[in-house]
Design a protein around this motif. Structure first.
Motif, PDB file in Angstrom:
ATOM      1  N   ARG A  80       1.172  -1.036  -0.195  1.00 51.58           N
ATOM      2  CA  ARG A  80       0.383  -0.010  -0.081  1.00 51.58           C
ATOM      3  C   ARG A  80       1.069   1.487  -0.241  1.00 51.58           C
ATOM      4  O   ARG A  80       0.631   2.450  -0.573  1.00 51.58           O
ATOM      5  CB  ARG A  80      -1.437   0.060   1.580  1.00 51.58           C
ATOM      6  N   ASP A 102      -8.758  -0.871  -3.194  1.00 51.95           N
ATOM      7  CA  ASP A 102      -8.690   0.452  -2.242  1.00 51.95           C
ATOM      8  C   ASP A 102      -7.303   0.997  -3.269  1.00 51.95           C
ATOM      9  O   ASP A 102      -7.343   1.883  -2.912  1.00 51.95           O
ATOM     10  CB  ASP A 102      -8.129   0.041  -0.446  1.00 51.95           C
ATOM     11  N   LYS A 147     -13.011   1.083  -8.015  1.00 49.45           N
ATOM     12  CA  LYS A 147     -14.802   0.661  -7.591  1.00 49.45           C
ATOM     13  C   LYS A 147     -16.232   0.842  -8.356  1.00 49.45           C
ATOM     14  O   LYS A 147     -16.755   0.156  -8.020  1.00 49.45           O
ATOM     15  CB  LYS A 147     -14.977   2.656  -6.941  1.00 49.45           C
TER      16      LYS A 147
END
Length: 247
Positions: A185, A206, A226
């Motif tokens: 991340r 994410d 998304k």
């Protein structure tokens, strides 16, 4: 955006006799993209990465790296391997070497850097993944999560242009998954170009800028994470997500 183009995969296919593993795979990766490849086991995701890493050759189609076919006759494969890092699900560390030696070996042997520079680079990336306190440990003394963080540092030490991750958390105990995903991340936030085969759906939604969903050797859907997760278009994607939500 042609100049941003790092990878272009054109009509890639692979068959073993009548068994088709990949069929007509097409997608593009630009500089700074985090592309997550998702799908059920056996859908061809890891096979795709093996072609991108020159571990196997496809039956048809091509993979272009900066518009050059990576299986072309005059293509410099060793230079390419230095530019495209790979993190495997089973770590692939050298058991007879310390953490520091594991992270120095590539820069010494492949990039021909001095011992001093190799050490400095290795320390920088071990620090980044939180493994600097373990430089003298051997892999057998580390947890799975720690081994994978060392493997990521080793890939980063080569200062590659792109990093390929093949299910980097699938061999880990659940409590260790988070520490490895956190490292990836952070790399995404820093703008590293990455292609990640993963079963971690929340992470894919994410972190990725682009998601590719594969089933039965073909790309069923791809696009904005998304949009893909919140509004799947195909029955296969809907079924796949339902299985994860009910797991």
């Amino acid at each position: 955006m042609e100049e941003n183009n790092v990878f272009r995969i054109n009509h890639l296919g692979k068959a073993f006799g009548s068994h088709v593993v990949l069929r007509d795979i097409d997608f593009t990766v630009n500089t700074g993209d985090v592309t997550c490849v998702i799908g059920a086991s056996g859908s061809g995701k890891s096979t795709l990465l093996r072609y991108m890493n020159l571990l196997e050759e496809p039956t048809s189609g091509e993979i272009l790296f900066h518009n050059e076919p990576i299986t072309g006759k005059n293509f410099n494969q060793s230079a390419y391997r230095a530019k495209v890092g790979m993190v495997f699900q089973s770590f692939n560390l050298f058991n007879n070497m310390t953490v520091l030696e594991n992270c120095m070996v590539g820069t010494l042997k492949v990039l021909k850097k001095s011992k001093e520079e190799s050490r400095e680079t290795a320390m920088f990336f071990l620090e980044k993944v939180g493994m600097a306190p373990y430089i003298n440990a051997k892999p057998r003394q580390l947890s799975g999560g720690q081994k994978q963080r060392v493997a990521i540092a080793r890939a980063l030490a080569m200062q590659p242009e792109v990093i390929l991750f093949d299910e980097p958390t699938s061999a880990l105990d659940p409590q260790m998954v988070g520490e490895v995903l956190e490292v990836i991340r952070n790399l995404a936030k820093e703008g590293f170009t990455m292609i990640i085969v993963t079963h971690e759906m929340a992470f894919a939604k994410d972190v990725s800028s682009h998601v590719v969903f594969m089933a039965d050797g073909v790309i069923c859907e791809e696009g904005d994470p998304k949009e893909l997760f919140d509004n799947p278009q195909t029955d296969k994607m809907k079924e796949f997500l339902a299985r994860f939500r009910n797991a």
